[in-house]
Motif scaffolding. Structure first.
Motif, PDB file in Angstrom:
ATOM      1  N   ASP A 446       8.962  16.761  12.164  1.00  0.00           N
ATOM      2  CA  ASP A 446       7.921  16.892  11.139  1.00  0.00           C
ATOM      3  C   ASP A 446       7.839  18.362  10.723  1.00  0.00           C
ATOM      4  O   ASP A 446       7.059  19.139  11.266  1.00  0.00           O
ATOM      5  CB  ASP A 446       6.572  16.403  11.665  1.00  0.00           C
ATOM      6  CG  ASP A 446       5.514  16.315  10.570  1.00  0.00           C
ATOM      7  OD1 ASP A 446       5.858  16.529   9.392  1.00  0.00           O
ATOM      8  OD2 ASP A 446       4.332  16.051  10.893  1.00  0.00           O
ATOM      9  N   ASP A 460      11.899  14.653   8.158  1.00  0.00           N
ATOM     10  CA  ASP A 460      11.279  13.572   8.929  1.00  0.00           C
ATOM     11  C   ASP A 460      12.109  13.182  10.147  1.00  0.00           C
ATOM     12  O   ASP A 460      11.871  12.139  10.764  1.00  0.00           O
ATOM     13  CB  ASP A 460      11.053  12.347   8.042  1.00  0.00           C
ATOM     14  CG  ASP A 460      12.362  11.776   7.486  1.00  0.00           C
ATOM     15  OD1 ASP A 460      13.446  12.282   7.854  1.00  0.00           O
ATOM     16  OD2 ASP A 460      12.296  10.823   6.692  1.00  0.00           O
ATOM     17  N   PRO A 481       0.270  15.073  11.283  1.00  0.00           N
ATOM     18  CA  PRO A 481       1.093  14.151  10.496  1.00  0.00           C
ATOM     19  C   PRO A 481       0.368  13.715   9.227  1.00  0.00           C
ATOM     20  O   PRO A 481      -0.807  13.322   9.273  1.00  0.00           O
ATOM     21  CB  PRO A 481       1.313  12.970  11.456  1.00  0.00           C
ATOM     22  CG  PRO A 481       1.116  13.550  12.822  1.00  0.00           C
ATOM     23  CD  PRO A 481       0.064  14.610  12.671  1.00  0.00           C
ATOM     24  N   ASP A 482       1.044  13.815   8.104  1.00  0.00           N
ATOM     25  CA  ASP A 482       0.486  13.414   6.812  1.00  0.00           C
ATOM     26  C   ASP A 482      -0.818  14.139   6.491  1.00  0.00           C
ATOM     27  O   ASP A 482      -1.711  13.591   5.835  1.00  0.00           O
ATOM     28  CB  ASP A 482       0.260  11.894   6.771  1.00  0.00           C
ATOM     29  CG  ASP A 482       1.557  11.126   6.947  1.00  0.00           C
ATOM     30  OD1 ASP A 482       2.613  11.675   6.581  1.00  0.00           O
ATOM     31  OD2 ASP A 482       1.511   9.993   7.457  1.00  0.00           O
ATOM     32  N   ASP A 483      -0.941  15.367   6.954  1.00  0.00           N
ATOM     33  CA  ASP A 483      -2.140  16.171   6.684  1.00  0.00           C
ATOM     34  C   ASP A 483      -1.694  17.630   6.539  1.00  0.00           C
ATOM     35  O   ASP A 483      -1.699  18.403   7.497  1.00  0.00           O
ATOM     36  CB  ASP A 483      -3.150  16.017   7.816  1.00  0.00           C
ATOM     37  CG  ASP A 483      -4.503  16.651   7.480  1.00  0.00           C
ATOM     38  OD1 ASP A 483      -4.641  17.189   6.359  1.00  0.00           O
ATOM     39  OD2 ASP A 483      -5.400  16.628   8.344  1.00  0.00           O
ATOM     40  N   ASP A 513      -0.985  13.766   1.571  1.00  0.00           N
ATOM     41  CA  ASP A 513      -1.622  12.679   2.315  1.00  0.00           C
ATOM     42  C   ASP A 513      -0.623  11.682   2.888  1.00  0.00           C
ATOM     43  O   ASP A 513      -1.003  10.595   3.331  1.00  0.00           O
ATOM     44  CB  ASP A 513      -2.615  11.941   1.421  1.00  0.00           C
ATOM     45  CG  ASP A 513      -1.959  11.319   0.189  1.00  0.00           C
ATOM     46  OD1 ASP A 513      -0.709  11.377   0.072  1.00  0.00           O
ATOM     47  OD2 ASP A 513      -2.689  10.778  -0.665  1.00  0.00           O
ATOM     48  N   GLY A 514       0.665  12.061   2.871  1.00  0.00           N
ATOM     49  CA  GLY A 514       1.684  11.153   3.384  1.00  0.00           C
ATOM     50  C   GLY A 514       2.506  10.508   2.297  1.00  0.00           C
ATOM     51  O   GLY A 514       3.598   9.984   2.561  1.00  0.00           O
ATOM     52  N   THR A 515       2.001  10.528   1.073  1.00  0.00           N
ATOM     53  CA  THR A 515       2.743   9.919  -0.034  1.00  0.00           C
ATOM     54  C   THR A 515       3.029  10.923  -1.154  1.00  0.00           C
ATOM     55  O   THR A 515       4.093  10.879  -1.771  1.00  0.00           O
ATOM     56  CB  THR A 515       1.966   8.730  -0.630  1.00  0.00           C
ATOM     57  OG1 THR A 515       0.672   9.189  -1.063  1.00  0.00           O
ATOM     58  CG2 THR A 515       1.785   7.630   0.418  1.00  0.00           C
TER      59      THR A 515
END
Length: 681
Positions: A446, A460, A481-483, A513-515
């Motif tokens: 990450d 990833d 993660p995703d932040d 936000d992960g996307t």
């Protein structure tokens, strides 16, 4: 001007004339005779700039003067439109060709650009390369405020030799000159006998460096004494030698009235001489604030006012009588070359790596390793390939270490990286493409790497994915993660509109936000009317506390030196409360304008060797003086600069890496150091 100008020694031992000719607002037709006349009358410093549009005429005037090139000191400046690494190098070549010279004596960045920091910093790094290659003898800046100086120096290697600013009896720039004195930077005035910041009937005494209780009559008498002082300087170059020169008796020091002494003190801060027979040309004066007649007080020898030296009269380290809660940086290692450490990685008490560069006129890098018994210089890993600049250490997880090249070449593809597994270096199989700026790793699978103002790469564990940010970013930080957060500035949207099509850059923040990256509403910053020229606000740093709280830091600034009654730059300090940005509680004392470098269990390490404790105390971290065996003399002015601060894993021990800048007559140098934090008495 009759007789030679006194010489000032810059912080790299280059000598520069104290007085010179500046050709700002001189037309091409006026420039050639102005330069030849000035040289005929004894001037040896000639100052121009790419933006003046008269470099070719300066070069022609030099040729026509018939004076040997080696007797002259020629300065020019890089303009904003050419900021960037490669573009700065090209602009330098153009200036050199215009001047018909094969080297420059001094190359300056004409203006700071705090919210295009990558281009601004890259331009100065280009100047560092020119210095290392021997194409320029000294480098510096112009129109940089104390805060912007620190910002630039925190991201570059060579301390500017000169900062050319507005300075005269009515605008004495006390804070800026104090910062210059601390770092051995020469203050050069582009308006020594009065510029754009002139007094009026309502000018407060503090603006002239006087007590608030000073009467208007007394201020007039002081101004009159200053004018008398100026006339004496214009008639007698021998007297001008006393200004800013250590070991030379200052004129008006004896047999003078109190008004003359104080008026002379004002003039010493902006020593100038009249020019004769030269039209539309300003005269430069230089004031060396580190010592001699031009100082208000002795230099503190620290990076910021209030730092304590802890050496006894013999120059040996003497433990200070430390109160409870005091902090001191002790020397862990002093490298055996002149230069600095630019990065450090601490994997364990017996596995510490540092990268440094040597000030020997060449582009080079040193890799140092501590194995628990000794520090040893190691060759750069073959897997890294060749690099002209010190590589960067990146800790990936708790046990892995990556070494990446530091390059600023445009259009570069995938550069080779190396990794350390605890026993040997090998190639990183899939390094990120492009030129990486910020690099943040939450773990081996990450990783985020910012490779442009509006692009970031994400690893990833299997591949790199390019993501697009809504606005230009100057820094990013991973919460988890995703932040992920990024901060910078924007030139569109609410708050950016000004008259005549101009734009007011505003702070910007973005969240992953992960996307995708999404813009986050960020408080605007705006000066009160009248708005100063070329205003711009932005965020330059985002920092995540151990608790997960996100904080952002930036400035609201403008193009200084163009209007009277300038407002002060404003500091932006925000924190994310879970749903919106709010202002941070103002830190006390010297911590108020500092930004975080690292965090321990009791508070924050801030830049400039400050520490903000969780209980609200602001503590200045003390430091030792270098032993005499390093070449640092007893009376030398020393300041500690740290680039990185890291915890030793599994302990409460902290290490920092950087250099001690030693400013002393004839032999200034930088001592690369690793320091260890000592707590309490």
């Amino acid at each position: 001007m009759t007789g030679p100008s006194p010489l000032l020694t810059l912080n790299n031992s280059v000598e520069m004339p104290a007085f010179g000719l500046d050709v700002y607002q001189s037309t091409p037709e006026e420039t050639i005779p102005a330069v030849t006349t000035a040289i005929e009358n004894g001037y040896r410093l000639i100052d121009t700039a790419a933006a003046y549009g008269n470099e070719k005429q300066v070069g022609e005037g030099i040729v026509r003067s018939g004076v040997d090139r080696g007797e002259l000191f020629v300065t020019t400046k890089l303009w904003l439109t050419d900021y960037g690494y490669d573009s700065a190098l090209r602009a330098f070549d153009t200036s050199l060709a215009n001047l018909a010279l094969d080297y420059l004596d001094l190359y300056l960045l004409h203006q700071p650009v705090p919210f295009a920091q990558d281009a601004w910093v890259a331009s100065y790094k280009a100047a560092e390369k020119l210095l290392a290659d021997g194409r320029v003898r000294a480098i510096g800046v112009s129109n940089h405020t104390p805060g912007l100086l620190r910002t630039l120096m925190d991201r570059t290697d060579v301390v500017p030799a000169v900062n050319q600013v507005e300075l005269h009896p009515y605008f004495i720039q006390r804070e800026l000159r104090e910062v210059h004195a601390q770092f051995g930077i020469v203050t050069q005035s582009w308006s020594p006998i009065g510029g754009i910041t002139l007094p009026s009937a309502t000018t407060p005494p503090s603006a002239l460096g006087l007590s608030p209780s000073t009467s208007s009559l007394r201020r007039r008498r002081l101004a009159q004494a200053a004018r008398v002082r100026l006339q004496r300087l214009s008639r007698s170059p021998a007297q001008a030698r006393g200004t800013g020169r250590p070991g030379v008796r200052c004129p008006l020091a004896e047999n003078s009235s109190e008004e003359e002494r104080q008026g002379g003190a004002i003039m010493r801060r902006a020593a100038g001489i009249r020019h004769r027979g030269i039209a539309a040309v300003a005269v430069l004066a230089t004031v060396l604030t580190a010592a001699g007649c031009g100082t208000d007080s002795e230099p503190t020898g620290s990076r910021t006012t209030g730092s304590a030296d802890t050496a006894d009269s013999d120059g040996k380290d003497a433990p200070p009588k430390a109160p409870a809660g005091s902090l001191t940086w002790d020397f862990e290692h002093i490298a055996d070359f002149s230069g600095e450490l630019t990065d450090v990685a601490v994997l364990a008490e017996d596995d510490i790596w540092a990268v440094g560069t040597e000030n020997n006129g060449e582009s080079n890098a040193h890799l140092l390793h501590y194995d628990g018994t000794q520090w040893k210089r190691e060759p750069l890993p073959e897997a890294l390939g060749t690099t002209d600049y010190p590589p960067v250490l990146e800790e990936v997880g708790e046990e892995a270490l990556w070494l990446r090249p530091q390059t600023y070449e445009e259009g570069a593809g995938v550069n080779p990286w190396a990794r350390w597994d605890g026993t040997r270096w090998s190639a990183v199989p899939n390094p990120p493409p492009g030129n990486v700026g910020d690099f943040e790793a939450a773990g081996p699978d990450d990783i985020w790497a910012r490779d442009g103002e509006q692009t970031a790469q994400h690893w990833d564990g299997t591949r790199w994915t390019t993501t697009r940010l809504p606005y230009g970013a100057s820094d990013l930080a991973v919460v988890g993660p995703d932040d992920v957060w990024a901060v910078g500035s924007r030139s569109t949207g609410p708050g950016t509109e000004l008259s005549y099509g101009e734009r007011y850059g505003q702070p910007a923040s973005m969240h992953w936000d992960g996307t995708s990256w999404k813009s986050v509403e960020t408080p605007q910053a705006r000066f009160e009317k009248p708005i100063p020229p070329e205003p711009s606000a932005g965020l330059g740093q985002v920092f995540v506390l151990d608790s997960g709280e996100v904080r952002a830091y930036g400035n609201n600034t403008f193009n200084h030196g163009e209007v009277e009654n300038e407002p002060a730059d404003e500091y932006i300090r925000l924190r994310w409360d879970g749903s919106k940005w709010v202002e941070q509680e103002r830190a006390p004392g010297g911590c108020a304008v500092r930004t975080p470098m690292s965090q321990d269990d009791e508070g924050l390490f801030l830049d400039g060797n400050w520490y903000l404790a969780d209980d609200g105390r602001c503590v200045k971290i003390k430091r030792r003086r270098l032993p005499l065996s390093t070449g640092a003399r007893k009376g030398s002015n020393q300041s500690l600069w740290l680039k990185e601060i890291h915890r030793v894993p599994g302990t409460d021990e902290w290490l920092g890496a950087g250099h001690v800048q030693v400013n002393q007559s004839g032999d200034p140098f930088g001592a690369p150091v690793v320091v260890r934090l000592k707590r309490g008495g």
